[in-house]
Design a protein around this motif. Structure first.
Motif, PDB file in Angstrom:
ATOM      1  N   LEU A  53     -21.359  61.942   3.884  1.00  0.00           N
ATOM      2  CA  LEU A  53     -22.801  61.730   3.696  1.00  0.00           C
ATOM      3  C   LEU A  53     -23.196  60.368   4.247  1.00  0.00           C
ATOM      4  O   LEU A  53     -22.459  59.398   4.104  1.00  0.00           O
ATOM      5  CB  LEU A  53     -23.148  61.753   2.206  1.00  0.00           C
ATOM      6  CG  LEU A  53     -22.978  63.075   1.462  1.00  0.00           C
ATOM      7  CD1 LEU A  53     -23.317  62.884  -0.003  1.00  0.00           C
ATOM      8  CD2 LEU A  53     -23.867  64.134   2.083  1.00  0.00           C
ATOM      9  N   PRO A  54     -24.383  60.295   4.856  1.00  0.00           N
ATOM     10  CA  PRO A  54     -24.827  58.981   5.314  1.00  0.00           C
ATOM     11  C   PRO A  54     -25.072  58.058   4.129  1.00  0.00           C
ATOM     12  O   PRO A  54     -25.551  58.507   3.093  1.00  0.00           O
ATOM     13  CB  PRO A  54     -26.145  59.287   6.043  1.00  0.00           C
ATOM     14  CG  PRO A  54     -26.462  60.717   5.815  1.00  0.00           C
ATOM     15  CD  PRO A  54     -25.327  61.367   5.119  1.00  0.00           C
ATOM     16  N   GLU A  55     -24.674  56.816   4.253  1.00  0.00           N
ATOM     17  CA  GLU A  55     -24.868  55.860   3.160  1.00  0.00           C
ATOM     18  C   GLU A  55     -25.193  54.501   3.772  1.00  0.00           C
ATOM     19  O   GLU A  55     -24.655  54.170   4.831  1.00  0.00           O
ATOM     20  CB  GLU A  55     -23.569  55.768   2.354  1.00  0.00           C
ATOM     21  CG  GLU A  55     -23.763  55.195   0.963  1.00  0.00           C
ATOM     22  CD  GLU A  55     -22.434  55.139   0.234  1.00  0.00           C
ATOM     23  OE1 GLU A  55     -21.875  54.034   0.108  1.00  0.00           O
ATOM     24  OE2 GLU A  55     -21.924  56.206  -0.168  1.00  0.00           O
ATOM     25  N   GLU A  56     -26.041  53.752   3.078  1.00  0.00           N
ATOM     26  CA  GLU A  56     -26.425  52.461   3.620  1.00  0.00           C
ATOM     27  C   GLU A  56     -25.199  51.547   3.742  1.00  0.00           C
ATOM     28  O   GLU A  56     -24.373  51.488   2.817  1.00  0.00           O
ATOM     29  CB  GLU A  56     -27.452  51.821   2.690  1.00  0.00           C
ATOM     30  CG  GLU A  56     -28.597  51.180   3.467  1.00  0.00           C
ATOM     31  CD  GLU A  56     -29.639  50.638   2.535  1.00  0.00           C
ATOM     32  OE1 GLU A  56     -30.413  51.445   2.008  1.00  0.00           O
ATOM     33  OE2 GLU A  56     -29.638  49.408   2.335  1.00  0.00           O
ATOM     34  N   GLY A  57     -25.047  50.884   4.864  1.00  0.00           N
ATOM     35  CA  GLY A  57     -23.971  49.913   5.001  1.00  0.00           C
ATOM     36  C   GLY A  57     -22.677  50.497   5.535  1.00  0.00           C
ATOM     37  O   GLY A  57     -21.721  49.761   5.766  1.00  0.00           O
ATOM     38  N   ARG A  58     -22.582  51.816   5.696  1.00  0.00           N
ATOM     39  CA  ARG A  58     -21.371  52.355   6.324  1.00  0.00           C
ATOM     40  C   ARG A  58     -21.701  53.646   7.072  1.00  0.00           C
ATOM     41  O   ARG A  58     -22.618  54.383   6.692  1.00  0.00           O
ATOM     42  CB  ARG A  58     -20.253  52.587   5.302  1.00  0.00           C
ATOM     43  CG  ARG A  58     -20.453  53.771   4.419  1.00  0.00           C
ATOM     44  CD  ARG A  58     -19.132  54.244   3.806  1.00  0.00           C
ATOM     45  NE  ARG A  58     -19.368  55.284   2.823  1.00  0.00           N
ATOM     46  CZ  ARG A  58     -19.621  56.548   3.134  1.00  0.00           C
ATOM     47  NH1 ARG A  58     -19.674  56.924   4.390  1.00  0.00           N
ATOM     48  NH2 ARG A  58     -19.849  57.440   2.194  1.00  0.00           N
ATOM     49  N   ASP A  59     -20.940  53.884   8.134  1.00  0.00           N
ATOM     50  CA  ASP A  59     -21.177  55.098   8.906  1.00  0.00           C
ATOM     51  C   ASP A  59     -20.534  56.276   8.187  1.00  0.00           C
ATOM     52  O   ASP A  59     -19.447  56.138   7.606  1.00  0.00           O
ATOM     53  CB  ASP A  59     -20.541  54.969  10.298  1.00  0.00           C
ATOM     54  CG  ASP A  59     -21.304  53.955  11.133  1.00  0.00           C
ATOM     55  OD1 ASP A  59     -22.517  53.798  10.894  1.00  0.00           O
ATOM     56  OD2 ASP A  59     -20.675  53.308  11.995  1.00  0.00           O
ATOM     57  N   PRO A  60     -21.174  57.453   8.246  1.00  0.00           N
ATOM     58  CA  PRO A  60     -20.533  58.615   7.641  1.00  0.00           C
ATOM     59  C   PRO A  60     -19.241  58.963   8.371  1.00  0.00           C
ATOM     60  O   PRO A  60     -19.137  58.783   9.581  1.00  0.00           O
ATOM     61  CB  PRO A  60     -21.574  59.728   7.800  1.00  0.00           C
ATOM     62  CG  PRO A  60     -22.575  59.241   8.771  1.00  0.00           C
ATOM     63  CD  PRO A  60     -22.480  57.755   8.840  1.00  0.00           C
TER      64      PRO A  60
END
Ligand SMILES: Nc1ncnc2c1ncn2[C@@H]1O[C@H](COP(=O)(O)OP(=O)(O)OP(=O)(O)O)[C@@H](O)[C@H]1O
Ligand code: SF4
Ligand SMILES: [Mg+2]
Length: 337
Positions: free
Chosen positions: A269-276
């Motif tokens: 899942l996309p998440e702020e601060g890291r690439d999925p």
């Protein structure tokens, strides 16, 4: 309290020109009265097939049940044809992915809902075909009240419309109303919001959850979208390639998943601060599924046992994973390999 729905060790396939497609392999699932359960899995993992098995609508002649059982409110949905028919539309109702396909384009919406009420209204006496004017009036009042409950404005005018005159969101609210009107114990909603845009999707999930909780109706909600599962459910069941992978209450599922597939799914899942992070490899064909754990060709923890032996669901309390090497709390630190 006894479960309203129990699916136990269900294995089934479809006859195809290429041989038997082994679509479900030892699936387990329970839904308790009044509970909202999300059935999560990627496209093709068998969600709609499982929904058909529960509703007793598997295609005859094509579907082959290998083993297992589906018990809905005491009825054996795989074998009891007439009993299954009685349960369907009354005890269990269905909200499909594409509501447009469920309406007849030639009839007004009101005609179609009143036809449903004629046969499935809770005010109908068992076996009676006579639709008295008194019951018709009471049913119409119930329909208007339900359309208001799902927040469809001007319900009396809406009943005069044809299906194509409504938006996708309005049609899906209507389907939810129609699923609730027979006062079922369980609603199966098969990806009911996938075709809608994100804002409408969230509103509709909100309406479904609120009304189900208010009325004590259980919901089995299938989705490939973990975000939608988070919005709506009390418990999550994850399937991978026709096998149950993990069953857990919502919070412990999202904070401490045990199954390697579930963990990778959450990390994708996309998440702020890291690439999925994607899951390497691809989903196997049901015509030639891997032996043992069907996730083993893609699993970072797989060993020889995983290739040979199908894992059974085990765990503590309500949190179960079908895995020979589940990631448990004590191992968290070592997991991120
Ligand atoms: N009648 C059928 N005959 C042969 N194979 C079928 C039949 N119905 C479904 N399948 C196969 O069963 C597998 C599971 O399909 P199913 O529609 O249940 O998946 P799903 O999880 O609902 O997917 P989606 O998220 O795309 O709706 C797929 O590989 C599909 O091709
Ligand atoms: S059983 Fe083995 S292959 Fe399957 S998820 Fe667990 S560790 Fe991975
Ligand atoms: Mg489907």
């Amino acid at each position: 309290m006894a479960d309203i729905l129990t699916v136990e060790n269900l294995a089934l396939g479809f006859r195809t020109e290429g041989g038997l497609a082994r679509v479900l392999d030892c699936v387990n699932l329970t839904v308790r009265p009044g509970e909202i359960v999300s059935l999560v899995g990627e496209s093709g993992c068998g969600k709609s097939t499982l929904a058909s098995a529960i509703l007793g609508t598997l295609p005859r002649g094509l579907a082959v049940v290998g083993q297992g059982s589906v018990t809905l409110d005491g009825a054996d949905m795989l074998r009891a044809g007439a009993a299954a028919g009685k349960v369907r539309g009354r005890t269990v109702t269905f909200v499909p992915q594409d509501p447009f396909a469920s309406f007849n384009p030639l009839f007004r919406v009101g005609t179609q809902i009143m036809d449903l009420m004629r046969w499935k209204s809770p005010r109908r006496r068992e076996g009676s075909w006579f639709y008295s004017p008194r019951r018709r009036r009471a049913d119409r009042e119930a329909v208007i009240a339900m359309l208001e409950a799902v927040q469809l404005p001007q319900p009396a005018r809406l009943l005069q419309k044809y299906p194509h005159e409504l938006s996708g969101g309005q049609r899906q609210r209507l389907m939810i109303a129609m699923a609730l009107l027979p006062e079922p114990r369980l609603i199966i909603a098969d990806e009911p919001t996938t075709a809608l845009d994100v804002t409408v999707q969230a509103q509709i999930l909100g309406v479904l959850r609120r009304l189900a909780v208010q009325r004590g109706v259980a919901v089995l909600f299938t989705t490939h979208d973990l975000g939608a599962a988070w919005e709506i459910c009390d418990r999550v069941t994850v399937m991978y390639a026709g096998q149950t992978a993990e069953i857990a209450p919502r919070d412990s599922f999202f904070t401490a998943p045990h199954h390697p597939y579930t963990r990778l799914l959450l990390r994708s899942l996309p998440e702020e601060g890291r690439d999925p992070v994607g899951i390497p490899g691809s989903v196997p064909s049901p015509l030639s599924p891997p032996l043992g754990c069907r996730f083993h060709p893609r699993c970072p923890r797989a060993d020889a046992r995983c290739q040979a032996e199908r894992p059974v669901l085990r765990g503590e309390a309500d949190h179960l994973a079908a895995c020979h090497h589940p990631v448990l709390a004590a191992q968290e630190a070592r997991l991120d390999a």
